[in-house]
Design a protein around this motif. Structure first.
Motif, short mmCIF file in Angstrom:
data_model
loop_
_atom_site.label_atom_id
_atom_site.label_comp_id
_atom_site.label_asym_id
_atom_site.label_seq_id
_atom_site.Cartn_x
_atom_site.Cartn_y
_atom_site.Cartn_z
N GLY A 164 38.56 60.67 64.90
CA GLY A 164 39.79 60.30 65.03
C GLY A 164 40.03 59.30 66.18
N ASP A 165 41.16 58.53 66.83
CA ASP A 165 41.35 58.02 67.56
C ASP A 165 39.87 57.70 69.21
OD1 ASP A 165 43.25 56.74 66.32
OD2 ASP A 165 44.49 57.60 66.64
N LYS A 166 39.14 58.63 69.37
CA LYS A 166 38.28 58.45 70.14
C LYS A 166 37.21 57.68 70.15
CE LYS A 166 38.68 63.86 71.20
NZ LYS A 166 37.94 64.80 71.74
N SER A 167 36.64 57.47 71.25
CA SER A 167 34.53 56.45 71.33
C SER A 167 33.94 56.97 70.84
CB SER A 167 35.14 55.55 72.68
OG SER A 167 35.82 55.21 73.38
N TYR A 168 33.21 57.03 70.11
CA TYR A 168 32.31 57.59 69.63
C TYR A 168 31.09 57.79 70.18
CZ TYR A 168 27.97 58.14 66.83
OH TYR A 168 27.01 58.90 66.37
#
Length: 402
Positions: A164-168
């Motif tokens: 999704g839009d989360k940081s890796y």
């Protein structure tokens, strides 16, 4: 002058960090990063149970002697746990020495060798279109060097690509999660990614790629050759790094520059790679390779063979390590590039720092020491939460390199 106190601070403002704080009888203190992703508590124990008791009462200005005492005196030398603990002590002592000298750390190391520090960011996408979009965003921020990672068709999860839009964040579960890998699908697709990036963005940006140790030497040689038309800045961690001879085979078949070293802890891990000029960039980090004292030796040795530095700089290294690394980058003559995976605002609040980023470049700041501190009260609000790195299995179930 004597060391009168040393304590370990563990905090989790979005991910786990381990910090060592050393205080002298004059009230001057220094801090060092002791974070080992997925194995943090092992370093905490090593520091608290073995190193700190032997550190109290010593002269903090004797950095070299203290380093030799803990390295040679342990008998069980090297290894990620011991060298990370030693690095924390070493960086904290350099922080103290620079503060006593009332100068930024880079001045103590010998002064700056450049006006600014080239850094690369990550452009990751679940497919080709989202990867190209990530490159556009990185270019808008001013980055001139970009690491490209892209989801592979037919593989559910790919290293470097977030959900999704989360940081890796690779350490994503209390116990190791299992991911599935296909070398064939990867090798067939990745050259297409770089062809598309070059077609849209041209040759005016540096492109990098992390294989993450997943290929055999001949597979890595094939990939390097396939990527030659796209003129990569480097191909990173092409094979499992334990066998230095592997790079000889890769080197025989490709001119794509090679980088390795984030998992190395000692000059002996990379000595043959460097002296035989089998790599172009050494990525050993200050936090995992024994601190500034030891990494200076690696960098000086590498300079004799035209090998440049390229420090690992993902968020599994705390802002304390980033601050020390940037002072080192400012000074080291054979600098190559610095990785930059931005810490969150929450992390930066816990670790206020003097270093600054502007349009693809860093400067370390002029604050005495390495310029990074820790807000202990704020750090205490974020308790440790165990998080482990994944493991990889091939599609037939065979355990593979992650």
């Amino acid at each position: 002058m004597k060391i009168v106190d040393a304590k370990v601070i563990v905090t989790c403002p979005g991910r786990n960090f381990v910090t060592l704080k050393i205080t002298t009888d004059q009230g001057v203190y220094g801090i060092g990063d002791a974070t080992l992703n997925g194995r943090e508590k092992a370093v905490v124990s090593y520091l608290e149970d073995y190193l700190i008791p032997a550190l109290i009462g010593r002269d903090p200005q004797q950095i070299e002697d203290i380093w030799q005492f803990f390295y040679r005196g342990a008998y069980w030398r090297r290894g990620p746990v011991g060298m990370t603990a030693l690095a924390a002590i070493d960086v904290a002592l350099w922080d103290i020495k620079a503060k006593l000298a009332n100068m930024p750390l880079y001045q103590l190391l010998g002064g700056k060798s450049r006006e600014r520090i080239l850094t690369y960011t990550h452009a990751n996408g679940k497919d080709l279109d989202s990867t190209l979009d990530a490159v556009r965003k990185a270019r808008e921020k001013g980055y001139e060097a970009i690491r490209i990672q892209c989801g592979i068709p037919g593989i559910e999860k790919t290293y470097g690509v977030a959900k999704g839009d989360k940081s890796y964040e690779p350490a994503d579960a209390d116990l190791p999660s299992v991911e599935v890998w296909s070398t064939e699908k990867y090798l067939n697709f990745i050259p297409e990614v770089f062809a598309a990036v070059r077609k849209e963005f041209g040759n005016d940006i540096h492109l990098l790629h992390d294989v993450h140790h997943r290929l055999t030497p001949i597979e890595a040689a094939r990939l390097g050759k396939d990527l030659e038309p796209y003129r990569l800045f480097w191909m990173e961690d092409a094979v499992a790094a334990e066998n230095q001879e592997s790079f000889k085979l890769i080197r025989q078949h490709t001119t794509t520059p090679l980088a390795v070293g984030e998992v190395f802890n000692s000059i002996h891990d990379c000595r043959e790679l460097i002296q035989n000029q089998l790599i172009d960039y050494i990525r050993s980090t200050i936090v995992h390779a024994g601190g500034i004292t030891h990494v200076r030796r690696i960098a000086d040795f590498a300079s004799l063979f035209n090998v440049r530095t390229g420090f690992h700089g993902a968020t599994d290294l705390s802002p304390v390590c980033m601050g020390a690394a940037l002072h080192f980058d400012y000074w080291v003559p054979n600098f190559g590039i610095q990785e930059h995976m931005a810490h969150s605002a929450q992390m930066d609040e816990v670790f206020p720092h003097a270093y600054q980023f502007e349009r693809g470049y860093f400067t370390p700041g002029e604050t005495p020491g390495h310029g990074v501190d820790i807000d202990e009260k704020l750090a205490a609000k974020y308790p440790y939460k165990r998080a482990c790195l994944p493991v990889n299995r091939l599609e037939d179930g065979t355990l593979w390199h992650w």
